[in-house]
Design an enzyme around this catalytic site. Structure first.
Site, PDB file in Angstrom:
ATOM      1  N   HIS A 175       0.820  -1.223   0.000  1.00 56.68           N
ATOM      2  CA  HIS A 175       0.000   0.000   0.000  1.00 56.68           C
ATOM      3  C   HIS A 175       0.850   1.268   0.000  1.00 56.68           C
ATOM      4  CE1 HIS A 175      -3.719  -2.324   1.724  1.00 56.68           C
ATOM      5  NE2 HIS A 175      -3.449  -2.615   0.479  1.00 56.68           N
TER       6      HIS A 175
ATOM      7  N   CYS B 291       5.062  12.026  -8.441  1.00 56.80           N
ATOM      8  CA  CYS B 291       4.358  12.955  -9.321  1.00 56.80           C
ATOM      9  C   CYS B 291       3.044  12.322  -9.770  1.00 56.80           C
ATOM     10  CB  CYS B 291       5.256  13.248 -10.522  1.00 56.80           C
ATOM     11  SG  CYS B 291       4.540  14.455 -11.639  1.00 56.80           S
TER      12      CYS B 291
ATOM     13  N   THR C 190      -4.194  -8.098  11.055  1.00 55.36           N
ATOM     14  CA  THR C 190      -4.967  -7.643   9.891  1.00 55.36           C
ATOM     15  C   THR C 190      -6.361  -8.259   9.928  1.00 55.36           C
ATOM     16  OG1 THR C 190      -5.033  -7.530   7.473  1.00 55.36           O
ATOM     17  CG2 THR C 190      -3.814  -9.384   8.424  1.00 55.36           C
TER      18      THR C 190
ATOM     19  N   ALA D  35       0.379  -8.744  19.028  1.00 54.62           N
ATOM     20  CA  ALA D  35       1.511  -9.121  18.181  1.00 54.62           C
ATOM     21  C   ALA D  35       2.849  -8.962  18.908  1.00 54.62           C
ATOM     22  CB  ALA D  35       1.496  -8.274  16.910  1.00 54.62           C
TER      23      ALA D  35
END
Ligand code: NAD
Ligand code: ZN
Length: 244
Positions: free
Chosen positions: A119, A127, A191, A234
């Site tokens: 991601h 740009c 997740t 975690a």
């Protein structure tokens, strides 16, 4: 709970770890589901979609500048560090791949290098003109009120992250899938299994015969695809699981 993955017993295993917002939660970065934090103060449709950027680029820049400033103040936790230590111990490129959905740079700051940021990363900018090669590391803590312009072509610059409704970088996505298809152990950490395509990686790994493991605070949406569920934080579980 088993206290290790048996990694030491398998000299040729290949491990893929997929992380999400949950691994950074204990570093102080709120997940989408956590109450409070950045996500509640901004409307995701306005600050994390291509349509939102088109409408108000400055608002989008302000949101990402805040995220950057926030993430910079946070430090990697024992979960990030356990993954970086394992990578260092293995020392062989093909045996370990870390795929992260996080954009906070904490894995890299913990020392991870065989890292696929599917991601993107809020500390990079690029740009908006896809034919322009301009892409830079971005460490500025300033809160941008205006969207900066590209020094090469004058187009607007944008954060180098994948927004809702956008495709992943095909090269990174191909690398991630290849690693997932060829692993012996697939482990997801922190997740919710709700964001695609990463939520589908476990099925790919499973179809290829891998053992599938999840470390998460709550049962994820794709829980059924996992052979083992280690429920909890975690930062506490990873150092035990990854112990060699
Ligand atoms: P999510 O917010 O949808 O789910 C987080 C999951 O982590 C939950 O299932 C929760 O039970 C679990 N969790 C929370 N604290 C935990 C802990 N201490 N230990 C283990 N598990 C814990 O996150 P997602 O699945 O990554 O999807 C959100 C999307 O938003 C991602 O695409 C990501 O790019 C982005 N995001 C990134 C960040 C970041 O970069 N740190 C933060 C929020 C959201
Ligand atoms: Zn440009």
């Amino acid at each position: 709970m088993r206290s290790d993955l048996g990694l030491g017993l398998l000299p040729s295993f290949r491990l893929v770890v997929l992380t999400g917002a949950g691994i950074s939660q204990e570093s102080g970065i709120p997940t989408f589901r956590d109450a409070g934090g950045l996500w509640e103060r901004f409307d995701m449709r306005q600050v994390a979609t291509p349509e939102g950027f088109q409408k108000d680029p400055s608002l989008v820049w302000r949101f990402h500048s805040e995220m950057r400033r926030y993430a910079q103040k946070c430090a990697p936790n024992a979960g990030h560090i356990a993954l970086a230590d394992l990578e260092r111990d293995l020392g062989d490129e093909d045996r370990f791949t870390l795929i992260t959905q996080n954009v906070d740079d904490l894995h890299r700051r913990a020392g991870s290098r065989r890292l696929l940021e599917v991601h993107g990363n809020v500390f990079r900018t690029r740009c908006t003109d896809s034919t322009c090669p301009k892409s830079t590391a971005f460490r500025d803590e300033a809160l941008y009120e205006e969207a900066p312009r590209c020094p090469l072509c004058g187009s607007l610059m944008r954060p180098d992250v994948v927004w809702f409704g956008e495709y992943l970088d095909p090269i990174i996505e191909t690398k991630a899938r290849r690693a997932v298809m060829n692993c012996d152990i697939f482990m997801a950490v922190g997740t919710s299994g709700a964001v695609w395509p990463a939520a589908g990686y476990v099925e790919i790994a499973r179809a290829a015969g891998a053992r599938t493991v999840i470390v998460n605070l709550d049962p994820p949406e794709n829980l059924r695809a996992f052979d083992e569920f280690h429920q909890g934080k975690a930062s506490q579980i990873l150092p035990l699981l990854l112990k060699r």
